[in-house]
Structures are given as C-alpha cells and as structure tokens.
Write a protein that holds these residues in place. Structure first.
Motif, PDB file in Angstrom:
ATOM      1  N   UNK A 252      10.786   5.839   4.963  1.00  0.00           N
ATOM      2  CA  UNK A 252      10.215   4.576   4.489  1.00  0.00           C
ATOM      3  C   UNK A 252      11.121   3.374   4.753  1.00  0.00           C
ATOM      4  N   UNK A 253      12.437   3.544   4.566  1.00  0.00           N
ATOM      5  CA  UNK A 253      13.358   2.418   4.649  1.00  0.00           C
ATOM      6  C   UNK A 253      14.310   2.538   5.822  1.00  0.00           C
TER       7      UNK A 253
ATOM      8  N   UNK B 147      16.803  -3.161  -2.044  1.00  0.00           N
ATOM      9  CA  UNK B 147      15.784  -2.780  -3.006  1.00  0.00           C
ATOM     10  C   UNK B 147      14.353  -2.665  -2.523  1.00  0.00           C
ATOM     11  N   UNK B 148      13.647  -1.745  -3.133  1.00  0.00           N
ATOM     12  CA  UNK B 148      12.293  -1.397  -2.720  1.00  0.00           C
ATOM     13  C   UNK B 148      11.338  -2.578  -2.766  1.00  0.00           C
ATOM     14  N   UNK B 149      11.594  -3.548  -3.667  1.00  0.00           N
ATOM     15  CA  UNK B 149      10.661  -4.652  -3.803  1.00  0.00           C
ATOM     16  C   UNK B 149      10.912  -5.775  -2.805  1.00  0.00           C
ATOM     17  N   UNK B 150      12.022  -5.687  -2.058  1.00  0.00           N
ATOM     18  CA  UNK B 150      12.333  -6.744  -1.115  1.00  0.00           C
ATOM     19  C   UNK B 150      11.748  -6.388   0.240  1.00  0.00           C
TER      20      UNK B 150
ATOM     21  N   UNK C  73       0.820  -1.210   0.000  1.00  0.00           N
ATOM     22  CA  UNK C  73       0.000   0.000   0.000  1.00  0.00           C
ATOM     23  C   UNK C  73       0.855   1.262   0.000  1.00  0.00           C
ATOM     24  N   UNK C  74       2.017   1.214   0.612  1.00  0.00           N
ATOM     25  CA  UNK C  74       2.942   2.353   0.528  1.00  0.00           C
ATOM     26  C   UNK C  74       3.332   2.604  -0.929  1.00  0.00           C
TER      27      UNK C  74
END
Length: 237
Positions: free
Chosen positions: A222-223, A229-232, A206-207
């Motif tokens: 956020x991280x 990586x953003x998808x992990x 959802x983010x």
C-alpha cells in the motif's frame, strides 16, 4: 499523522461521500468522472464532494449537499429512501492542501435511487460504480478464471485508451517525492474501472474504506518505503 479538522480554517475543509450499496452480494461504490471543463482535476474520478459552506451544519452535511448538487442524490433523503451514515474516516490532505473528510454511507434499496441519479453537466461528465473488493484485490477480482471473470473484465474500460493507458492489467502504482511534506515519498495507486481510472485521493479513500469493510490488508504493497502517516495522501495525476 493525526489531523484535527477543528484546528483547520473553514476555507480549507472539504468532505466527500463514499456511497456504498450491495449488488449481487457485493459492495459497490458510486463514483463520478469530473467534467473536463473544470479548472482542477478535470476528467478525473471522484467521490461526490466539495468544500464546506457556511450553510452546512457540519462536514457530513457538506458531503450530502455536494452529492445532491453533483448527482441528484436526495438530500435530505425522504423516509422511503434508506440512506444511512455509517462513519467518517480520518481526514486526508489533498494535493491543494485541503483537509478532506470522507463520509461513508450505506444505501439500501438502491433500485429506488440509482436509476434516478443525474450528472450535473457543469461538474460531472459521468456517474458509474466500482466493486469495493476490486480495490482490495484488483488482480484477484478481475483476474478470476471462468465465465464470472470474463463477465467482470467485459465491464472494464478498454486498455490502451485514455481511461487505461498503463501496461498493467488492473492496478498501477508509481512512487514520487512530495516536497511540501519534507520530501516524503507517496505511492500513487491507479485502478482500472469501467469509467475513468480510480486514482489519487479517491483511490486512497477507497483503500481505507475497503480495509475497514473487509477487515483485511490490501493484496498489494500500500505505501512507499518512506511514506508517512496513513492519512497523508493526495489527489494528483
């Protein structure tokens, strides 16, 4: 980290449906609370979804089939039910090492569908919605001063219950180490809702959806400092 689903064994592929609709000028997303009788992720918040089956034409079909099974979303949708597939997001890796593709869809005329959604007893304990803007800026959305802010806060789960055990008002994070990904850090986001907390894989999906929908960064970090990586991202407690 880029993930190609074509290189992944079929039994490791899954999809979820991010079903958006407009309510009073705001985007909302349909969510479920998983049954506490399930073996995995019991009682957690999820987008409808599950593993790819041999009968599925593709992962988009997987997402819609699972939504039909879990919450009775019409599939295939008849012509008078306008549900449009908007896009698929890059896949995410779940804690159980499934490669999960989010399918983003837009439901027009939600009054024709939402009242008739029904939770499948063995998998789903509850169906609820959450404003997408509250994912992008939870403190700004629910912390609004005045009657509108009061109305928004009244819908939330009671603080101090199992649905929100945290000291923070609307958003909570913790950073942890993920051993199977070379000990990288991962930041777990939790969002207070009017149902069970939105967290883990669901919150990360959802983010990403909110980032695309609003064309804005999140109102929080956020991280984690060394997160890759953003998808992990992961579905975890």
């Amino acid at each position: 980290m880029e993930i190609s689903s074509s290189a992944i064994p079929k039994n490791k592929l899954a999809a979820v449906l991010v079903l958006l609709y407009e309510q009073a000028g705001e985007l909302h997303v349909v969510l479920t609370t998983r049954s506490k009788s399930l073996r995995t992720h019991a009682g957690q918040t999820a987008c409808p979804g599950g593993r790819l089956e041999d009968s599925d034409e593709d992962l988009i079909a997987t997402a819609y089939r699972e939504a039909n099974e879990e919450v009775s979303l019409p599939f295939p949708a008849p012509p008078n039910i306008p549900i449009y597939t908007v896009t698929t997001l890059e896949p995410f890796i779940s804690l159980h090492r499934l490669v999960v593709t989010p399918v983003v869809a837009l439901l027009l005329q939600p009054e024709k569908v939402l009242p008739f959604l029904k939770a499948q007893d063995c998998e789903v304990a509850a169906i609820f919605d959450h404003p997408l803007r509250a994912i992008q800026d939870p403190d700004g959305y629910f912390g609004l001063v005045g009657s509108e802010g009061d109305r928004r806060r009244e819908t939330l789960s009671k603080k101090g219950t199992e649905d929100w055990i945290y000291d923070t008002e609307f958003h909570n994070t913790t950073d942890s180490i993920v051993p199977f990904l070379s000990n990288t850090e991962y930041r777990m986001h939790r969002f207070r809702s009017r149902g069970s907390p939105v967290k883990g894989l669901t919150s990360d999906i959802l983010i990403k959806t909110a980032e695309i929908a609003f064309g804005e960064s999140m109102a929080y970090d956020r991280y984690a400092a060394t997160q890759i990586g953003a998808s992990v991202v992961f579905w975890a407690q």
